[in-house]
Write an enzyme that holds these catalytic residues in place. Sequence first.
Site, PDB file in Angstrom:
ATOM      1  N   LEU B  63       0.821  -1.218   0.000  1.00  0.00           N
ATOM      2  CA  LEU B  63       0.000   0.000   0.000  1.00  0.00           C
ATOM      3  C   LEU B  63       0.851   1.262   0.000  1.00  0.00           C
ATOM      4  O   LEU B  63       0.337   2.346  -0.212  1.00  0.00           O
ATOM      5  CB  LEU B  63      -0.965  -0.008   1.192  1.00  0.00           C
ATOM      6  CG  LEU B  63      -2.078  -1.059   1.133  1.00  0.00           C
ATOM      7  CD1 LEU B  63      -2.966  -0.974   2.377  1.00  0.00           C
ATOM      8  CD2 LEU B  63      -2.927  -0.915  -0.118  1.00  0.00           C
ATOM      9  N   ASP B 305       0.564  -9.577  -4.949  1.00  0.00           N
ATOM     10  CA  ASP B 305       1.833  -8.840  -4.820  1.00  0.00           C
ATOM     11  C   ASP B 305       1.715  -7.482  -5.515  1.00  0.00           C
ATOM     12  O   ASP B 305       2.649  -7.022  -6.188  1.00  0.00           O
ATOM     13  CB  ASP B 305       3.019  -9.641  -5.365  1.00  0.00           C
ATOM     14  CG  ASP B 305       4.370  -9.121  -4.837  1.00  0.00           C
ATOM     15  OD1 ASP B 305       4.362  -8.159  -4.029  1.00  0.00           O
ATOM     16  OD2 ASP B 305       5.413  -9.669  -5.234  1.00  0.00           O
ATOM     17  N   HIS B 309       4.005   1.633  -8.743  1.00  0.00           N
ATOM     18  CA  HIS B 309       5.095   2.599  -8.889  1.00  0.00           C
ATOM     19  C   HIS B 309       4.594   3.748  -9.752  1.00  0.00           C
ATOM     20  O   HIS B 309       3.624   3.583 -10.504  1.00  0.00           O
ATOM     21  CB  HIS B 309       6.316   1.958  -9.556  1.00  0.00           C
ATOM     22  CG  HIS B 309       6.976   0.917  -8.716  1.00  0.00           C
ATOM     23  ND1 HIS B 309       7.674   1.203  -7.561  1.00  0.00           N
ATOM     24  CD2 HIS B 309       7.033  -0.430  -8.849  1.00  0.00           C
ATOM     25  CE1 HIS B 309       8.134   0.091  -7.028  1.00  0.00           C
ATOM     26  NE2 HIS B 309       7.763  -0.922  -7.785  1.00  0.00           N
ATOM     27  N   GLY B 324       8.115  -4.610  -9.916  1.00  0.00           N
ATOM     28  CA  GLY B 324       6.748  -4.633  -9.400  1.00  0.00           C
ATOM     29  C   GLY B 324       5.702  -4.250 -10.421  1.00  0.00           C
ATOM     30  O   GLY B 324       5.963  -3.450 -11.322  1.00  0.00           O
TER      31      GLY B 324
END
Lengths: 312, 429
Positions: B63, B305, B309, B324
């Site tokens: 988060l 997951d 970004h 990510g």
Amino acid sequence: MGLQCKHMLGLQDISVQDIEKVLDTAKPMKDIIGRKIKKVPTLRGRSVVTVFYENSTRTRMSFDLAAKYLSADTVGLSASSSSVQKGESLIDTARTVEAMGADVVVLRHPASGSAELLAKTVNCAVINAGDGLHEHPTQALLDMFTIREHKGKIKGLKVAIIGDILHSRVARSNIWGLTKMGAEVRVAGPATLLPPEMDKLGVKVFTRVEDALEGADVVNVLRIQLERQKQGLFPSLREYAQLYGINKERIALAKADVLVMHPGPMNRGIEITAEVADSQQAVINEQVNNGVAVRMALLYLLTGGETVETTY
Amino acid sequence: MKLLIKGGELVNTEKCLLERVDVLVDNGIIAAIGKDLPASGAQVVNAKGKLVCPGLIDMHVHLREPGYEAKETIASGTRAAARGGFTAVACMPNTNPVADNASVVRYILERAAAEGLVRVYPVAAITKGSKGQELTEMADLKEAGAVALSDDGLPVTDAGVMRRAMQYASMLDLTIIPHCEEKSLVDKGVMNEGYYSTVLGLPGIPAAAEEVMVARDLILAENTGCAVHIAHVSTAGSVELVRRAKEKGIKVTCEVAPHHFTLTDQSVTGYDTATKVNPPLRTSADVEAIKQGLADGTIDVIATDHAPHTVEEKMVEYQYAPFGLVGLETAVGLVFTELVETGVLTSAQAIAKLSLNAAKVLGVPGGILAEGERADITIIDPKAQEEVNPDNFASKGRNTPFAGRLLRGVPLMTVVGGRIVMQDRRVMS
Ligand SMILES: [Zn+2]
Ligand SMILES: [Zn+2]
């Protein structure tokens, strides 16, 4: 006529026709270099921007001369790798270059895929002058030009590439180009310097250098980066030279008229002995000369490829 | 407020079957489940042909708050969860500061209570600063509300530290969620080591980098008796290691992220930084092994997951981009498209991995629809199709490799504690 491709990002996705066109066009370009006055007005009013995030005086000079011989205006942008960490992104650089009105951008960059990223961002043509471990297409094209000049063909030749294949963009571009043109490519190096699943690229992979040299028409010796030893990728330069160094005895395994190549700069006594580097079979200085010709051809073809001016 | 969900296929996650019944929600709890319930004064939702599921729980999200609010906040992240059909998320502690002490855990819970749209379960760090050296005050963290422990984003490099962490955590009945990555085998790797890393000239991460650490942590789990939940398994070897450990009776569970059963390292071609993820996208053989592991129960949980970004961070050379991708809003579609439509899992099995099993691992309520349970419910249309459009994401993150992909299986409604927080893809304010 120009090329099918808009950019020169690598040889993996380039057609055989495009490769042949570059090699064919490099021939008259080489003639220009041989003249007393090495300048034609072909690219007058065009601008070529070289952006080098890595030091490479040779490659940069080669592109600079190529552009100048064709009467293009050239600007060099030096961006050190540290500017990347400072948050000065490649995209920012791309916008600057575009604002300068560049027709061609030549990029050398330590990150693989950077040329492709640049090509997605700018409207002008992009030439990859080496991106990370990915490709170095102009080096491979000049190697192929040199081979064709000496052997008259590429198809059917046995070409051995020796050394640090893992970190070599020269090797990758050569593999794509040469296999496309019908050569048999063998690579050899220590197991720690061979990338995985190399055989799927259509080459024969050896860890014993003698096996790769057997009957070879061309031997391309790669530069061994001394820092790889510090990274623990091989035990010592001494052992490397003993197992993989190209010396007189080993080169005798190849064909008698074997062509010895090296992208330079050489570590004499490590990957290649002085004896071999300075032998009749070596064409290392010719490669440098051909590099300018091939880059002239590329600049010309990527900017549209209208008639070559050869009348004075 | 009463809510009557009529005529849907209720997903029984325990028996893994579907039953056509009505669900009546009253005052935040499930008041009745049965056939033809009267609508008296209730808002009626016609769920014919839809799946009525226990609220989905994503037990692995980032988060980013506190510290990286430009990437995501608890508010935006929980909105993304609601839009994706999740009624609860467990958030990883790699914030700034790291959730390695009770005050950060309390802060997260307070923010979640104030502006969270779904339930938030904080996962606290195993070691201080996630530096892999000193153990956190695990009892204090549990007291503050942490549901499990993880240094996710980083491995606990030192085996001795990990062993003590497991000994201590098992004493407190806390599950450890290891991020398994042997750094000395990763080096500067940015994608799976194999054919595509060779072609693309990108430094590779071998499967062994994950498997070596999975093996170590399984040995330590056996040695200490600690419950271990392996985060984001990505290789065939890891699946096999977990399978054997389970046969041996070791207290281990594991999860897989949707991108790891959907994409292979071939997707990295073109250097789209949205494909840069840790662990990396693997080979088709790994994808097959993961599907097998999901089907035979080796893999218990599907967790995203979710790692948002900013656009600027990802619009760089592949090697410089952060790892990510965002997962909350594509998870249900990927699960139904890749696993249910293809027959790897039944819809009830898939929902169990997205709810009940995660609840069990975390030791939190949920995962079951029954009278008296709190009304966390997700309604999914398993046949509807939707094209992934990152512009519509509620997450601040746009870093998805699935843009433009047509997915079958759309979450239509998310109900948290009896309150509708998402309806027809629109998140409530
Ligand atoms: Zn992780
Ligand atoms: Zn994570």
